[in-house]
Design an enzyme around this catalytic site. Structure first.
Site, PDB file in Angstrom:
ATOM      1  N   SER A 154       0.697  -1.265  -0.018  1.00 40.15           N
ATOM      2  CA  SER A 154      -0.232   0.169   0.015  1.00 40.15           C
ATOM      3  C   SER A 154       0.950   1.177   0.094  1.00 40.15           C
ATOM      4  O   SER A 154       1.795   1.142   0.647  1.00 40.15           O
ATOM      5  CB  SER A 154      -0.834   0.009   1.242  1.00 40.15           C
ATOM      6  OG  SER A 154      -1.810   1.157   1.177  1.00 40.15           O
ATOM      7  N   GLU A 155       0.592   2.439  -0.887  1.00 36.48           N
ATOM      8  CA  GLU A 155       1.397   3.295  -1.091  1.00 36.48           C
ATOM      9  C   GLU A 155       1.569   4.304   0.017  1.00 36.48           C
ATOM     10  O   GLU A 155       2.584   4.838   0.300  1.00 36.48           O
ATOM     11  CB  GLU A 155       1.032   4.100  -2.215  1.00 36.48           C
ATOM     12  CG  GLU A 155      -0.103   4.602  -2.272  1.00 36.48           C
ATOM     13  CD  GLU A 155      -1.248   3.732  -2.887  1.00 36.48           C
ATOM     14  OE1 GLU A 155      -1.185   2.550  -3.089  1.00 36.48           O
ATOM     15  OE2 GLU A 155      -2.125   4.387  -3.881  1.00 36.48           O
ATOM     16  N   ASN A 156       0.815   4.072   1.156  1.00 41.90           N
ATOM     17  CA  ASN A 156       1.070   4.814   2.346  1.00 41.90           C
ATOM     18  C   ASN A 156       2.115   4.328   3.401  1.00 41.90           C
ATOM     19  O   ASN A 156       2.096   4.660   4.471  1.00 41.90           O
ATOM     20  CB  ASN A 156      -0.427   4.982   3.067  1.00 41.90           C
ATOM     21  CG  ASN A 156      -1.108   3.785   3.488  1.00 41.90           C
ATOM     22  OD1 ASN A 156      -1.170   2.919   2.401  1.00 41.90           O
ATOM     23  ND2 ASN A 156      -1.919   3.976   4.343  1.00 41.90           N
TER      24      ASN A 156
END
Lengths: 221, 235, 235, 221
Positions: D46-48
């Protein structure tokens, strides 16, 4: 009388402010770490990924996973931290290093620094972190003998050795004097006890003048 | 199932080919994967380009690889030390190519490759011989040189703890170049002192996530270069 | 002595001036320093440029700052959500400027500023409207656009643990933009749930070293944006 | 019969290899996470700042410091890790993301993807991580209905909406078919049960052909 290496390091160390983040170059600048003024918390950075370096450990406590940039065993103070090389140079270039203290082959009257290569044709070029640190630190000062072993000036009009960085040096601490660099060249702001301005000027290879209020370096009792 | 653990140092070396560029972690002895380098000598690959901060000490690890004649070119910031006898000899004999890169620029070029970005502008080395031949450009009040990402075919790194997904932690300042080199290679091989169960490393404390690691080999008691140098000096 | 602890949120805001550019950590609610943003409203600075991944939710935190009319420009990757009502209204009224940046480029521009490097080339956005007006250049097989470092005067970030030197750890995915924003500001202010003794954070586990942090304020029980949104919906 | 959204996600999920590092876009692609084939270890990014995302937690276990890119609470599998945003996108652009599954407004026969903006004058532009992920992932596939709600083709000759990235999409999973993209345009490699090639072609806005050995999507019993 010219200062000893420890006296030079002591004098430099007096100028480090409480709370400063500081990188000490390999060699003579490393001695500054032994003379940090008591009562000031100064955070030493080492380019191999350390903030909060402490003194050399006892011989029995040496850990070769905890060395400084000169590859010598050190310790870590409470509050210290480890990080990788890219983060380490982010501190350097990113404006978070208040001061670097570097050695020098030559310093020019316009602030140029040459400290990585004598340009000798048989020398193996090796630069380490000097260029990054000289450019990145908010203030760059030099700690060095005033002349080479064979008496040639290290403070010169123009560097003849390959540069580390142009126009970065603000102050030079030598065995003879504390010398600032401004638009007019070298300015002697303090003299070693017993050393006259003329003696310093005679050993300097670039434009030099006596600063207003030039005093005597007060050494510890 | 993901299992990046490899049984032997020899097996870990199999992806390495002649002519590869290889990142080697470490700063002096600290963090240098000496056992992986010895396995690389056994493996036999030739014509290598090695990216390493220094150029080896004494006659083991990188120095042994150099001495075996496997290295065509070194890319490093400081290829000089009181014990870099092998590199000194090869360099003076014209038997090895050398690219000297400022240490911070070396780290940033490696990281740029790992981050998948292209070239970047950097102030370091402007006005020095190391900027010769590089594109120079002014932005705002400063001059910059254009620096290129430095990617490797293989990274050889030393870690403290690893799990089968390849998550890694390091020990003290031995971390140095390892996390960025792990990012910047097509195939990253880590030697680790301890292999632990999946989940045993706190997810907050993973320094190099497993995505950057392809193979993990246990080396429980890595050679101390310092001890070896001391031993070599004894009569 | 180094003591970056500040007694009150109000005192922490003092270095902020009208017209400042401010990095604000967070991804949605996760990692957003809501209490620092509320203190910034109290402080009164105007004409701010805010760098934040999103554009605020409901009527608290960033949304409250926007609603108070303090923000001239937003720089973000995703200024749209089911609850971004305040930003929507301001944007449609032409009352706020918006610069949309791809999320990875946003992160990399912030990090470049933090690392003290200059502009860098990046493949992201090539061939899209977000590359309009940017320098485009080919290296090897790929086209890149030139991206510029994104530095701030002040960073407001949320941490989990802090000590008096400013060393920080974060909690789970609330880490997101905080470590790179801390690097990329002239003055970094962190709110932390816990303040601990110097040395209590394992030096291997420090995520943001104190060198990047200027002030630390304790906020033991930060507002949950999610809970606040739920509460606002209740009759 | 066209596939349900869960069937579409299931079909896509069958193509994810054991050990793959995968980013699932917001919306329909998120459903793929519910259909990962048993026996394969697949690491969701997940990019976060998360690797190793697990399923949605029970309502009582929700933690808003552990959310996915769509801001929904998730869990972390053993072996997962947290990192900051720059490192997260280093995984994406640095070649360590094997696959991304994205939604789309339009996919062109030359692989162009448009999935962030309809270009409507009153729309607030918002791109998130789509551009970085579409360019960075080693393989980019799209999961989307074959047509818009009002029946317009989403697979088109040229995108009319602003691009996310040119030439990146390799395969499209729709409710009607699995469609590869090669130098000649769209190639139907599997059809939904009961759907004929002509029906798919009629709903496609760009050059499309029936692939050799085109089969029927085998749905789970």
């Amino acid at each position: 009388m010219s200062l000893t290496r420890d006296q030079m390091a002591w004098r430099m160390a007096q100028d480090i402010a409480d709370g400063a983040y500081v990188n000490l170059g390999i060699g003579l600048p490393e001695l500054v770490g032994n003379h940090l003024p008591p009562g000031r918390e100064i955070v030493l950075h080492s380019e191999n990924g350390i903030l909060g370096m402490g003194p050399e450990p006892a011989a029995t406590e040496r850990d070769y996973d905890l060395i400084n940039a000169g590859k010598k065993p050190v310790t870590l103070l409470p509050g210290g931290a480890y990080f990788h090389h890219a983060d380490s140079f982010a501190i350097v270039r990113g404006g978070r290093l208040d001061l670097c203290v570097l050695g020098a082959f030559q310093v020019a009257a316009i602030g140029d620094l040459a400290n990585w290569s004598t340009g000798a044709p048989d020398a193996i070029p090796a630069v380490g972190g000097a260029m990054d640190i000289a450019v990145g630190a908010r203030r760059c000062v030099v700690l060095t003998e005033h002349t080479t072993r064979d008496g040639k000036p290290k403070l010169v009009e123009r560097c003849t050795y390959p540069l580390t960085a142009p126009g970065v040096v603000r102050r030079v601490y030598t065995d003879l004097a504390v010398v600032d660099i401004d638009a007019g060249g070298f300015v002697v702001v303090e003299l070693a006890p017993g050393i006259g301005f003329e003696a310093v000027a005679a050993r300097t290879g670039g434009p030099i003048r006596r600063g207003d209020g030039c005093g005597i370096i007060a050494l510890p009792g | 199932m993901i299992d990046k653990r490899v049984d032997s140092l020899a097996a870990a070396m199999r992806p390495i080919r002649d002519g590869h560029t290889i990142h080697v972690s470490g700063f002096g002895e600290s963090g240098c994967p000496t056992e992986l380098l010895h396995a690389l000598i056994e493996h036999g690959a030739r014509g290598l380009t090695i990216v390493y901060n220094n150029a080896g000490n004494g006659h083991l690890g990188l120095a042994a690889l150099l001495e075996a004649g496997r290295v065509r070119k070194m890319i490093c910031s400081y290829p000089r030390s009181s014990h870099s006898v092998v590199f000194d000899r090869l360099y003076r004999a014209g038997a090895i190519e050398l690219e000297v890169v400022p240490q911070g620029t070396l780290a940033e070029r490696i990281r740029a490759a790992g981050a998948g970005i292209g070239p970047f502008y950097c102030r370091t080395s402007v006005g020095t011989p190391l900027a010769d031949g590089k594109e120079c450009r002014r932005f705002g009040d400063h001059d910059y040189v254009l620096e290129h990402p430095l990617r490797a075919d293989v990274a050889l790194i030393k870690a403290e703890t690893a799990d089968r997904w390849g998550n890694l932690t390091f020990r003290k300042a031995a971390r140095n170049f390892a996390p960025i080199m792990a990012m910047a290679a097509d195939h990253t091989i880590a030697q680790a002192r301890r292999l632990v169960e999946l989940g045993a490393i706190d997810p907050e404390q993973v320094v190099t996530p497993g995505a950057f690691v392809d193979a993990v080999v246990r080396v429980a008691n890595p050679i101390s270069e310092y001890e070896a140098l001391l031993a070599a000096k004894r009569p």
